[in-house]
Design an enzyme around this catalytic site. Structure first.
Site, PDB file in Angstrom:
ATOM      1  N   CYS A 131      41.801  37.853  32.629  1.00  0.00           N
ATOM      2  CA  CYS A 131      41.698  37.039  34.038  1.00  0.00           C
ATOM      3  C   CYS A 131      40.952  35.710  33.550  1.00  0.00           C
ATOM      4  CB  CYS A 131      40.857  37.783  34.899  1.00  0.00           C
ATOM      5  SG  CYS A 131      40.346  36.876  36.367  1.00  0.00           S
TER       6      CYS A 131
ATOM      7  N   CYS B  82      46.710  30.870  34.827  1.00  0.00           N
ATOM      8  CA  CYS B  82      46.439  31.869  35.549  1.00  0.00           C
ATOM      9  C   CYS B  82      47.112  33.207  34.985  1.00  0.00           C
ATOM     10  CB  CYS B  82      46.353  31.646  36.868  1.00  0.00           C
ATOM     11  SG  CYS B  82      46.099  33.120  37.992  1.00  0.00           S
TER      12      CYS B  82
END
Length: 266
Positions: free
Chosen positions: A70, A177
């Site tokens: 992440c 991302c």
């Protein structure tokens, strides 16, 4: 060998799939936080709190390494995670693939969440690894949430909006991302000008999986003599609760790849 991965949601799937391709015999622990997502709009303190909870749930299964799959958690919580878990548990963060993208000379675009796009963290990465290269930072509001909810219309709208802000002469796009890697081909189709050379997409999943194996001294492929059909187990943790892989994850190729890992615990 057991490898744990954590993220707010489905962003851990690309790196988990990359790890499974490298070492199908590895047991995988997937710890996400559907009750607390999205993490992007949260304060740094809140991200740290949620990331630590995810990491502790994974660490209880005694993995050999923990991958922070992440970007948001890597930006805000990596020091806190390492302070609590290392050296007993190696913690591997996720960094946008700006360096390999910039190696081609540019121009490049970096697609990321609005919070990451405006962060000192991303500006420092551009300064350190893309000095002298033309870089366009493209914020992608709503794209990670649309990917998480497998909302095709919202994905298409967010991708189209980001593509419209991406210069036509861009030769590479950094997927900043981890959720975006799940819709990489849709992004490629949206940014590829007709008749132009193929645009390169740079995600982090493969490099992060390989780095995790290096950190624990494991081979990046099945050892000699190991059965090609060897398959590890899959443990799924949703906001601290053991569960099964959500059905929505199977809508993505990466989730479908992980689903046959047997037995599935939870």
């Amino acid at each position: 060998m057991k490898i744990a991965l954590m993220d707010s949601g489905f962003g851990l799937l690309p790196t988990a799939a990359a790890m499974h391709r490298l070492r199908p015999d590895a047991d995988l622990v997937l710890s996400s936080d559907p009750d607390g997502m999205p993490w992007g709009p949260r304060t740094s303190e809140d991200v740290i709190e949620h990331a630590l909870a995810c990491a502790r749930a994974a660490a209880a299964h005694r993995p050999d390494a923990l991958i922070v799959a992440c970007n948001t958690a890597s930006v805000h919580a990596l020091p806190a995670l390492r302070a609590e878990l290392e050296p007993g548990l190696p913690v591997i963060g996720t960094v946008p693939a700006i360096k390999p993208a910039a190696a081609g000379g540019g121009p490049i675009a970096i697609w990321a969440t609005p919070a990451t796009t405006g962060s000192p963290y991303q500006r420092e990465l551009i300064r350190d690894f893309a000095d002298g290269v033309e870089v366009t930072a493209v914020a992608c509001p709503g794209l990670a949430d649309a990917v998480q909810h497998v909302d095709d219309a919202a994905i298409d709208a967010a991708v189209a909006a980001a593509a419209a802000r991406t210069p036509d002469d861009v030769r590479a796009v950094v997927l900043g991302c981890t959720h975006y890697e799940l819709v990489a081909e849709r992004i490629r189709a949206a940014v590829q000008p007709a008749g132009a050379p193929p645009i390169a997409l740079h995600g982090s999943a493969g490099a992060v999986a390989a780095q995790a194996l290096r950190r624990i001294g494991a081979e990046p492929s099945l050892p000699p003599g190991a059965a090609a059909s060897a398959r590890g187990t899959l443990t799924v943790i949703l906001s601290g609760r053991e569960a099964t892989l959500p059905q929505a994850a199977l809508r993505y190729a990466e989730g479908h790849l992980l689903a046959p890992v047997a037995p599935v615990r939870g």
